[in-house]
Structures are given as structure tokens and as C-alpha cells.
Design a protein around this motif. Structure first.
Motif, PDB file in Angstrom:
ATOM      1  N   PRO A  77       0.824  -1.203   0.000  1.00  0.00           N
ATOM      2  CA  PRO A  77       0.000   0.000   0.000  1.00  0.00           C
ATOM      3  C   PRO A  77       0.858   1.252   0.000  1.00  0.00           C
ATOM      4  O   PRO A  77       2.052   1.192   0.240  1.00  0.00           O
ATOM      5  CB  PRO A  77      -0.720  -0.125   1.333  1.00  0.00           C
ATOM      6  CG  PRO A  77       0.320  -0.733   2.223  1.00  0.00           C
ATOM      7  CD  PRO A  77       1.223  -1.576   1.369  1.00  0.00           C
ATOM      8  N   PRO A  78       0.220   2.405  -0.227  1.00  0.00           N
ATOM      9  CA  PRO A  78       0.922   3.649   0.070  1.00  0.00           C
ATOM     10  C   PRO A  78       0.985   3.831   1.567  1.00  0.00           C
ATOM     11  O   PRO A  78       0.232   3.207   2.317  1.00  0.00           O
ATOM     12  CB  PRO A  78       0.045   4.714  -0.582  1.00  0.00           C
ATOM     13  CG  PRO A  78      -1.320   4.106  -0.599  1.00  0.00           C
ATOM     14  CD  PRO A  78      -1.126   2.632  -0.783  1.00  0.00           C
ATOM     15  N   SER A  83      -2.092   4.297   4.738  1.00  0.00           N
ATOM     16  CA  SER A  83      -3.336   3.797   4.142  1.00  0.00           C
ATOM     17  C   SER A  83      -4.084   2.877   5.100  1.00  0.00           C
ATOM     18  O   SER A  83      -5.138   2.345   4.754  1.00  0.00           O
ATOM     19  CB  SER A  83      -3.033   3.037   2.854  1.00  0.00           C
ATOM     20  OG  SER A  83      -2.187   1.934   3.136  1.00  0.00           O
ATOM     21  N   SER A 126      -5.678   0.772  -0.395  1.00  0.00           N
ATOM     22  CA  SER A 126      -5.797   2.207  -0.688  1.00  0.00           C
ATOM     23  C   SER A 126      -6.832   2.818   0.245  1.00  0.00           C
ATOM     24  O   SER A 126      -7.847   2.189   0.563  1.00  0.00           O
ATOM     25  CB  SER A 126      -6.229   2.434  -2.143  1.00  0.00           C
ATOM     26  OG  SER A 126      -5.292   1.857  -3.037  1.00  0.00           O
ATOM     27  N   GLN A 135      -9.126   9.070  -0.570  1.00  0.00           N
ATOM     28  CA  GLN A 135      -8.230   9.599  -1.594  1.00  0.00           C
ATOM     29  C   GLN A 135      -8.667   9.072  -2.950  1.00  0.00           C
ATOM     30  O   GLN A 135      -9.310   8.020  -3.043  1.00  0.00           O
ATOM     31  CB  GLN A 135      -6.781   9.202  -1.309  1.00  0.00           C
ATOM     32  CG  GLN A 135      -6.201   9.823  -0.043  1.00  0.00           C
ATOM     33  CD  GLN A 135      -4.751   9.407   0.185  1.00  0.00           C
ATOM     34  OE1 GLN A 135      -4.107   8.883  -0.710  1.00  0.00           O
ATOM     35  NE2 GLN A 135      -4.246   9.656   1.388  1.00  0.00           N
ATOM     36  N   ILE A 141      -8.784   7.086  -6.091  1.00  0.00           N
ATOM     37  CA  ILE A 141      -8.236   5.779  -6.431  1.00  0.00           C
ATOM     38  C   ILE A 141      -7.343   5.859  -7.657  1.00  0.00           C
ATOM     39  O   ILE A 141      -6.408   5.051  -7.825  1.00  0.00           O
ATOM     40  CB  ILE A 141      -9.386   4.760  -6.647  1.00  0.00           C
ATOM     41  CG1 ILE A 141      -8.846   3.324  -6.579  1.00  0.00           C
ATOM     42  CG2 ILE A 141     -10.066   4.984  -7.973  1.00  0.00           C
ATOM     43  CD1 ILE A 141      -8.381   2.929  -5.219  1.00  0.00           C
ATOM     44  N   THR A 192      -5.111   7.943  -8.299  1.00  0.00           N
ATOM     45  CA  THR A 192      -3.754   8.366  -7.953  1.00  0.00           C
ATOM     46  C   THR A 192      -3.108   7.432  -6.924  1.00  0.00           C
ATOM     47  O   THR A 192      -2.026   7.719  -6.411  1.00  0.00           O
ATOM     48  CB  THR A 192      -3.772   9.792  -7.389  1.00  0.00           C
ATOM     49  OG1 THR A 192      -4.562   9.808  -6.183  1.00  0.00           O
ATOM     50  CG2 THR A 192      -4.351  10.767  -8.396  1.00  0.00           C
ATOM     51  N   SER A 193      -3.747   6.318  -6.629  1.00  0.00           N
ATOM     52  CA  SER A 193      -3.214   5.382  -5.622  1.00  0.00           C
ATOM     53  C   SER A 193      -1.917   4.737  -6.116  1.00  0.00           C
ATOM     54  O   SER A 193      -1.877   4.144  -7.204  1.00  0.00           O
ATOM     55  CB  SER A 193      -4.246   4.295  -5.314  1.00  0.00           C
ATOM     56  OG  SER A 193      -3.666   3.252  -4.566  1.00  0.00           O
ATOM     57  N   ASP A 194      -0.866   4.871  -5.301  1.00  0.00           N
ATOM     58  CA  ASP A 194       0.413   4.249  -5.653  1.00  0.00           C
ATOM     59  C   ASP A 194       0.285   2.731  -5.720  1.00  0.00           C
ATOM     60  O   ASP A 194       0.913   2.073  -6.562  1.00  0.00           O
ATOM     61  CB  ASP A 194       1.484   4.613  -4.622  1.00  0.00           C
ATOM     62  CG  ASP A 194       1.918   6.068  -4.751  1.00  0.00           C
ATOM     63  OD1 ASP A 194       1.856   6.587  -5.885  1.00  0.00           O
ATOM     64  OD2 ASP A 194       2.335   6.666  -3.746  1.00  0.00           O
ATOM     65  N   LEU A 213     -10.040  -1.447   0.273  1.00  0.00           N
ATOM     66  CA  LEU A 213     -10.339  -0.032   0.481  1.00  0.00           C
ATOM     67  C   LEU A 213     -10.535   0.210   1.976  1.00  0.00           C
ATOM     68  O   LEU A 213     -11.411  -0.404   2.598  1.00  0.00           O
ATOM     69  CB  LEU A 213     -11.610   0.350  -0.291  1.00  0.00           C
ATOM     70  CG  LEU A 213     -11.729   1.801  -0.788  1.00  0.00           C
ATOM     71  CD1 LEU A 213     -10.551   2.163  -1.689  1.00  0.00           C
ATOM     72  CD2 LEU A 213     -13.048   1.991  -1.532  1.00  0.00           C
TER      73      LEU A 213
END
Length: 629
Positions: free
Chosen positions: A61-62, A65, A198, A202, A204, A206-208, A227
Motif C-alpha cells: 500500500p501507500p 493507508s 488504498s 483519496q 483511487i 492516484t493510488s500508488d 479499500l
């Protein structure tokens, strides 16, 4: 348990790396690899870890998160470090083992396998300490994983790999790149499952985590979307587009998670209560009620376990092949490590005698040429003995001055009339005493070679390696026997020298006048005219030197015969007799002490035996599943 549940449990357990006593995870050699210089065997655990990498979901994950909370929700325990910045700085390989109802939860680390943690606050502290041990108290990261196993009736059989969160904000560029490289080491494997976490609050797009999953798994076949923070979304908004697959479609359904709030964490709210509150959130929410049965951490754990089951079913032939190969390797390793020892005195005595026979066989192979070392004995006879004989100081001993002195002392008050027989005898007898040194040196040199071959043979007897006490006792008994053989060899070789001095070869001296006659001149000098001249004494020295040379040639052949007869032959015939005599008077307790194994080797065998039984159980369970398909 159902057969398939057994298989999942066994695959999870068999994929655990075997701990090595006295080493850490990053420095340990491959578990069950051969010690003491033996031939190399494939490492079962490394293959199992390869299988595990195919079946283990990877948390990618980022940062921030809610990854830690998701992991703790799946486990049902609060055990992960928390804080600001990068908290996960080493991969965490987390193996969950479902136990029977009523059993206490506990955790074990690979780097500290003998300690059971029942206080999960201490588990958190151990993760922090083990991380700092490699990375220091900085924000550096390390790709060396921490292996943690948790046993609980409240978990499903599953292996998860927790990776550092992807981040590019507030960190040096090198750290961000190191994290990305580390994550790619895992997620690039085409058969790994990606758990892309994620936050719902935020975008989705732009989710790393999603970006990474899209790069390595463009079809979404091995990506599970999670999520988090659904309860923190702005009022009037929801995440249905994501959860129902409209915003970003994956092959597998998205799962929504509601983690404990920071207030709950601060209050140490029980994880079971937190799961109940999570389920109530979905069931009572107008937006998510129709998805409630497919939401929550418990459902996520079951979904991952089902995926693991599906993968195992699809790959039963390859898994069976891997397990059979590993069983063969472990059986071979058990043969090398030695089977468990019987508890009764008869079985122990039989084992000791078998070990002695194995040692004796190797020792004789060294002597007879099957192995190196015995040729050094021939080197003593062919090189060292002749060289020592040549170095004897006969030039000085048979000098004109010394010959005059010895002959004169032998004649006493009445000079010899014809030939100085007493002078001859004294010169020869005293000269032959010089041969004692090389004779005894040959005995000692062969003794040292035999001692070295005993030491070498004990080291090469693989079956003996597990019994250091028996090795010491056996070596001491062999050295005692060799000392006795050396004493016999010394007495015999010295006796050979003494025999030459005790009775001279008369025939040699009878030939001397005849040789003078054959080489005579028209006017040979009379004995009376030259018996006190230098020429006379030089002739005596020459005759004595010739006789000593003849004896030297004889001893050059007979000393090796005596040494071989008294030392080498006896070592082959009765090296272990003294040890057997000692063994015959030992009771059961003393026999047990001889078979006192190296604790490291005992641990190694125990680990090997446990893994062997585990793999055999896995094979049986997989066979049962195969027949039931």
C-alpha cells in the motif's frame, strides 16, 4: 478439519524457514544444508519459501493507508509497531496457523525460535528491536525479512508479507527508490498475490498501490483491492464505484475495511469488538448494506484463504512433485545426520560398535592406499631413514686421530701383535651405536603418521560427527594403543642394532687378507713394519667403514620390516582392542555419556525430523484431496 483445510495448514507450515541455532535470519545458511564439508543437498525450506512466494499475499500500500490496521484486523491482535514516518522498514513474513479452539494465542520469531510470545505488546517490541538491529535507529530500510508465526484459533491458515508503504513525500529520494525496488523484488514474481490497500478518502486513480499493481499485473488476475477508511469519507460521499468495480475493475472483488479509530487504538479496544463494530458499520450503512456480506477483515481473510485453496488445487501435481523431492532430500539429510539413538544399553552398544567399524574401515583405507596418508609411511623408509643414515658422523668417528685413540685404548698396556682385533671390535661396536638414532627416529616418524591418520579417520567418519564425546574417547584409546605399538617398535629396532653389534660377521674380515693378496705387490709391507704407522690406522678405518656400510645397508632393509611388523601391522589388527576392553566394563549410564551429541546437531536433527513429518503429512493430505476432486 476438512482435507483441504489440512492441506492449507500444511503448506503454510512447510513453507516456514527452519531456524538454525546460533544464527540470524539474514546470516543463516540454507536450513538443513550439509555441515562438515559434505556434498551439497538442495534446501527444502528454500524450495518451500519459493512455493510460499507463489501463494502469499503481499501487502503493498501507500504509506498511511491503514495497512497495519488491516493486518491486525486479519490476525485479530494488536502487535505491529506504530508511529510517524516509515514504520515498516523491513519486510515482515507473517505466517498464520489456525489452532484448535481453546488454545492460547502465541507468536514465534525465526531469529528467536525457542521463545514463545503470549504478550503481543512484546511482539511489537521484538519487531522494533529486530528492525533496529539491522537498520539502526534511523529511517534506513533493509530487504532482509523478519519471519513471524502466529498461532491462534481465531485466524485462517495464511501467509502474508507486509512491505514498507510506498512514499515519495518527506523522504530522501534514495529511500523512496529503495522501497520501490524492495517492493518490486516481491510483486514482480508472476505468481504472487498482491493485496493493494488504498484509503477511500483519496482518489483511487492516484493510488500508488493501484499504479504498481497495474504495472506488474495489468490484467488484475492476481491483485486484490482493499479499500480502507470508509468511515472517514466526507459526508454525502461513498466508495460504491470502487467497491462495485466501476472505478477500477479487478478480476477479484474489492473488499472494504473499517479499521479501529485512533481513539480505539489509544483505548486498546479489543480486536474482536473492533471486528463486530466493523460489521455493524456495513450492515447499518444505507450505502454498503447490500455488500455487507462481502466486506470486512474477516471476509478478506476468508477470501484470501479461498484463493490460496484454489491455487493449491490448480497446482496439486507440481506441489506434489515438490513435496516428494523435498521428502527425498530430507530423508537423505536424516541419513547423514543419523537416526535417533535407542535408549537401552544393547542398542547403544551396537551403535558404538557400528561406529567403530566405520572408523576402522576408513583408517585401513588410509594405510592400504584407498585414501591418502599411508604413502607417508613409505616416505619415512624411502627418504627419511636413508637420509638420516647418510648424515651419521662416521667421517669424524673414523678419523685418523680417533682410530689411533680407540685402538690404543683397546690394546691397553700390551700392543697388538698382528691385527688389532680388540680395536676393531671396539670401533665397530661403538660405531654401530650411531644407528640407534635413525632407528628410533623411524619409529617415532611412523608413530606420528599413524596418530595423524587416526585423527583424520575420525574426522572423515561422518557417523561419528554427532558424538564429540565418543570421538575424544576413541581417539584417546587409539593413541594409547599406538604408544604401545611404538614402544614395541622401538625395542625391536634397537634390538636389531644391538644384534649387529653383538655378533660381527666374521666372513667379512676373513676376506680382507685374501683381497690384500690378490691386490698385492712384489714387496708387500710386513705387518710388523707398518702396524704403528698412519697407513696402518687408515687401513683399519677403511675396513671398519666398509663393515659399517654393510651393516647400514642391512638395517636400511630390516628397520622398515620391524617398524611395519610392530606398528603398522598391529595398528591394522588391534588398534581398537584397548577401546573394546574399556567398552566392555561400561554400564548403561556410561554408554549414554559416550553418545552425548552436540546440542546443535540434535536441534538440527529435530528440525529435520519435524519438517520430514510435516511434508509426509502434506503429501498424504494432498493425496486425499486429489482423490476427492
Amino acid at each position: 478439519m476438512k482435507p483441504m483445510e489440512n492441506v492449507i495448514e500444511l503448506v503454510t507450515a512447510s513453507s516456514a524457514p527452519a531456524p538454525c541455532s546460533g544464527t540470524t535470519a539474514e546470516t543463516a545458511p540454507p536450513p538443513l544444508s550439509p555441515p562438515y564439508g559434505r556434498r551439497s543437498l538442495p534446501s527444502p525450506s528454500s524450495e518451500a519459501r519459493s512455493a510460499s512466494s507463489r501463494l502469499s499475499p503481499l501487502l503493498s500500500p501507500p504509506r498511511s493507508s491503514g495497512k497495519s490496521s488491516v493486518l491486525e484486523s486479519i490476525v485479530g491482535r494488536d502487535f505491529l509497531p506504530r508511529g510517524s514516518g516509515i514504520v515498516t522498514r523491513r519486510p515482515l513474513v507473517l505466517q498464520l496457523h489456525k489452532t484448535n479452539e481453546g488454545q492460547e494465542d502465541y507468536a514465534q520469531f525465526l531469529h528467536n525460535p525457542k521463545r514463545r510470545f503470549t504478550d503481543f505488546a512484546l511482539v511489537r517490541k521484538e519487531i522494533e528491536d529486530e528492525t533496529d538491529r539491522l537498520t539502526g535507529r534511523t529511517k534506513q530500510i533493509s530487504p532482509v525479512p523478519i519471519h513471524l508465526s502466529i498461532y491462534s484459533p481465531k485466524v485462517v491458515n495464511l501467509t502474508l508479507i507486509d512491505l514498507p508503504g510506498l512514499t515519495k513525500m518527506g523522504q530522501p529520494e534514495s529511500i523512496a527508490q529503495d522501497i520501490e525496488n524492495m517492493v518490486h523484488l516481491y510483486v514482480d514474481k508472476p505468481n504472487c498475490i498482491i493485496l493493494a490497500i488504498s484509503p477511500a478518502n483519496q482518489d483511487i486513480a492516484t493510488s500508488d498501490a493501484i499504479k504498481l499493481a497495474r504495472d506488474v499485473d495489468p490484467t488484475g488476475e492476481r491483485t486484490f483491492g482493499v479499500l480502507t477508511k470508509l468511515d472517514l469519507m466526507d459526508k454525502g460521499t461513498d466508495a460504491l464505484d470502487v467497491l462495485e468495480g466501476r472505478a477500477y475493475r479487478l478480476q477479484h472483488p474489492w473488499v472494504g475495511i473499517v479499521n479501529r479509530s485512533q481513539a480505539d487504538i489509544n483505548k486498546n479496544v479489543d480486536m474482536i469488538l473492533a471486528r463486530r463494530k466493523e460489521q455493524e458499520f456495513f450492515e447499518s450503512s444505507p450505502e454498503y448494506a447490500h455488500l455487507a456480506s462481502r466486506m470486512g477483515s474477516e471476509y478478506l481473510a476468508k477470501l484470501l484463504s479461498q484463493q490460496l485453496e484454489a491455487v493449491i488445487r490448480a497446482r496439486i501435481p507440481s506441489i506434489t512433485s515438490l513435496i516428494n523431492k523435498t521428502i527425498d532430500d530430507l530423508e537423505s539429510e536424516m541419513d547423514h545426520l543419523g537416526r535417533p539413538i535407542g535408549s537401552d544399553a544393547g542398542a547403544q552398544l551396537y551403535l558404538i560398535l557400528e561406529l567403530c567399524r566405520a572408523f576402522d574401515k576408513i583408517f585401513k583405507e588410509h594405510l592400504d592406499g584407498g585414501r591418502s596418508g599411508g604413502d607417508r609411511i613409505y616416505g619415512v623408509f624411502n627418504n627419511q631413514l636413508p637420509a638420516a643414515l647418510l648424515k651419521l658422523p662416521f667421517d669424524r668417528y673414523l678419523s685418523l686421530q680417533n682410530v689411533k685413540r680407540v685402538v690404543s685404548q683397546a690394546d691397553g698396556y700390551q700392543p697388538h701383535l698382528i691385527a688389532p682385533e680388540q680395536g676393531y671390535r671396539r670401533l665397530i661396536e661403538s660405531g654401530l651405536n650411531y644407528f640407534r638414532g635413525p632407528a628410533e627416529a623411524s619409529v617415532d616418524a611412523v608413530h606420528n603418521v599413524l596418530k595423524e591418520l587416526v585423527r583424520k579417520s575420525i574426522g572423515e567418519t561422518e557417523e561419528l560427527r554427532r558424538f564429540p564425546t565418543l570421538q575424544r574417547e576413541l581417539a584417546a584409546a587409539c593413541y594409547h594403543s599406538l604408544e604401545r605399538f611404538r614402544e614395541d617398535g622401538r625395542k625391536t629396532t634397537v634390538r636389531l642394532v644391538d644384534m649387529e653389534a653383538t655378533y660381527l660377521t666374521v666372513e667379512f674380515f676373513r676376506k680382507l687378507p685374501q683381497e690384500v693378496d690378490r691386490a698385492g705387490t712384489e714387496n708387500p709391507p710386513s705387518p710388523s713394519s707398518d702396524r704403528y704407522t698412519d697407513t696402518h690406522f687408515r687401513r683399519i678405518a677403511s675396513n671398519v667403514s666398509s663393515y659399517i656400510g654393510m651393516v647400514s645397508d642391512t638395517l636400511k632393509n630390516t628397520i622398515p620390516k620391524a617398524v611395519v611388523h610392530c606398528q603398522v601391522r598391529e595398528a591394522k589388527r588391534s588398534l581398537l582392542n584397548y577401546f573394546y576392553t574399556q567398552l566392555g566394563v561400561k554400564d548403561a549410564t556410561q554408554l549414554s555419556l559416550l553418545l552425548d551429541e552436540d546440542p546443535t546437531l540434535m536441534d538440527r536433527r529435530q528440525q529435520c525430523f519435524k519438517r520430514l513429518e510435516l511434508y509426509k503429512s502434506a503429501r498424504d493430505e494432498i493425496d486425499a484431496v486429489s482423490w476427492s476432486r
